[in-house]
Design a protein around this motif. Structure first.
Motif, PDB file in Angstrom:
ATOM      1  N   SER A 137     -10.709   2.850  11.952  1.00 37.69           N
ATOM      2  CA  SER A 137      -9.446   2.195  12.138  1.00 37.69           C
ATOM      3  C   SER A 137      -8.294   3.118  11.879  1.00 37.69           C
ATOM      4  N   GLY A 138      -8.283   3.722  11.264  1.00 38.25           N
ATOM      5  CA  GLY A 138      -6.856   4.786  10.638  1.00 38.25           C
ATOM      6  C   GLY A 138      -6.076   4.048   9.795  1.00 38.25           C
ATOM      7  N   TRP A 139      -6.442   2.950   9.395  1.00 39.58           N
ATOM      8  CA  TRP A 139      -5.499   2.236   8.396  1.00 39.58           C
ATOM      9  C   TRP A 139      -5.886   2.679   7.117  1.00 39.58           C
ATOM     10  N   PRO A 140      -4.840   2.530   5.891  1.00 43.35           N
ATOM     11  CA  PRO A 140      -5.004   3.071   4.554  1.00 43.35           C
ATOM     12  C   PRO A 140      -5.977   2.248   3.866  1.00 43.35           C
ATOM     13  N   ALA A 141      -6.572   2.565   2.632  1.00 42.71           N
ATOM     14  CA  ALA A 141      -7.159   1.878   2.042  1.00 42.71           C
ATOM     15  C   ALA A 141      -6.395   1.296   0.969  1.00 42.71           C
ATOM     16  N   PRO A 142      -6.441   0.226   0.713  1.00 45.44           N
ATOM     17  CA  PRO A 142      -5.530  -0.625  -0.425  1.00 45.44           C
ATOM     18  C   PRO A 142      -6.208  -0.175  -1.814  1.00 45.44           C
ATOM     19  N   VAL A 143      -5.102  -0.406  -2.703  1.00 46.51           N
ATOM     20  CA  VAL A 143      -5.577   0.058  -4.161  1.00 46.51           C
ATOM     21  C   VAL A 143      -5.484  -1.212  -4.797  1.00 46.51           C
ATOM     22  N   GLU A 144      -5.932  -1.467  -6.102  1.00 46.45           N
ATOM     23  CA  GLU A 144      -6.206  -2.461  -7.054  1.00 46.45           C
ATOM     24  C   GLU A 144      -4.744  -2.555  -7.700  1.00 46.45           C
ATOM     25  N   GLY A 145      -3.794  -3.458  -7.613  1.00 44.73           N
ATOM     26  CA  GLY A 145      -2.889  -3.818  -8.636  1.00 44.73           C
ATOM     27  C   GLY A 145      -2.788  -4.192 -10.006  1.00 44.73           C
ATOM     28  N   PRO A 146      -2.028  -3.866 -10.655  1.00 39.94           N
ATOM     29  CA  PRO A 146      -1.934  -4.481 -12.255  1.00 39.94           C
ATOM     30  C   PRO A 146      -2.588  -5.685 -12.537  1.00 39.94           C
ATOM     31  N   ASP A 147      -2.235  -6.708 -11.567  1.00 39.85           N
ATOM     32  CA  ASP A 147      -2.940  -8.010 -11.679  1.00 39.85           C
ATOM     33  C   ASP A 147      -4.221  -8.215 -11.190  1.00 39.85           C
ATOM     34  N   GLY A 148      -4.550  -7.073 -10.420  1.00 39.52           N
ATOM     35  CA  GLY A 148      -6.059  -7.414  -9.915  1.00 39.52           C
ATOM     36  C   GLY A 148      -5.887  -7.546  -8.453  1.00 39.52           C
ATOM     37  N   GLY A 149      -4.870  -7.674  -7.672  1.00 41.22           N
ATOM     38  CA  GLY A 149      -4.517  -8.012  -6.246  1.00 41.22           C
ATOM     39  C   GLY A 149      -4.623  -6.638  -5.597  1.00 41.22           C
ATOM     40  N   LEU A 150      -4.488  -6.311  -4.118  1.00 35.98           N
ATOM     41  CA  LEU A 150      -4.616  -5.348  -3.627  1.00 35.98           C
ATOM     42  C   LEU A 150      -3.022  -5.293  -3.173  1.00 35.98           C
TER      43      LEU A 150
END
Length: 229
Positions: A31-44
């Protein structure tokens, strides 16, 4: 970084599309889209610079799909508006929008969004009938960047309305400035900060509007910034 809602606004896609395109499966499928990363509150969270690169890649792919047609017959023969819009696969409503965007330039004796007609005559009932030389139509289509389904960007009748996304209203305003001659081919756009202030929207909205106009071939990136194509 931004959350999923911010990524959706920035890219002009739905949150559902963001979820799908950035999923491990979609990325593994290219897809070429970037991978999300986990934020401080657990959200992406999604990296804005990588999202911008993704949109740029989509824009480059759209610009690569150029048109190549050959119109048989006498190159100086005139063809009607109906024939012209058939060649670019435009509906009657879309064609009317293209004409409206061109009239100011035509009145100055110049090509507008569409090339200036070679002949204008009163219609039998009302209005005007317009015709173009076959060679001029062929040259215009073949030199026009844009999507494979037509010879120019899509014109949305809802793009300036109060319910339209902010970036679409900004994009529509810039298109209007181009059609009026306030922005001309090769002219550099004001800075992102200046545009953000001018339209009273966020930087991400300006970036999305510019990304859309670049994907349509209306704007291009040069050595000194974003310019009118």
């Amino acid at each position: 970084m931004t959350d999923r809602a911010g990524a959706a606004e920035f890219t002009g896609r739905s949150e559902h599309t963001i979820t799908i395109q950035t999923s491990p499966k979609a990325r593994a499928d290219g897809s070429g889209w970037p991978a999300p990363v986990e934020g401080p509150d657990g959200g992406l969270l999604y990296p804005l610079d990588e999202l911008a690169a993704t949109i740029e890649g989509i824009a480059e792919a759209a610009r690569a799909r150029v048109h190549s047609i050959t119109l048989d017959g006498d190159p100086d023969e005139l063809i009607s508006a109906v024939e012209f819009r058939g060649l670019i696969d435009a509906t009657a409503g879309t064609w009317s929008k293209y004409v409206d965007m061109s009239k100011a330039a035509w009145e100055r004796g110049e090509d507008g969004y569409l090339p200036r007609p070679d002949l204008e005559e009163p219609a039998r009932t009302r209005g005007v009938t317009r015709s173009w030389a076959r060679r001029r139509v062929e040259t215009w289509i073949n030199s026009r960047p844009g999507r494979s389904a037509g010879a120019g960007p899509r014109v949305r009748t809802e793009e300036t309305g109060p319910t339209a996304a902010k970036y679409r209203r900004v994009a529509a305003a810039i298109r209007q400035d181009i059609s009026k001659g306030a922005l001309t081919s090769g002219q550099r756009l004001p800075s992102m900060n200046a545009l953000s202030t001018q339209y009273d929207v966020s930087m991400s909205t300006i970036q999305r509007a510019i990304a859309e106009l670049r994907s349509e071939g209306v704007l291009t990136r040069g050595s000194d910034g974003i310019t009118v194509a």
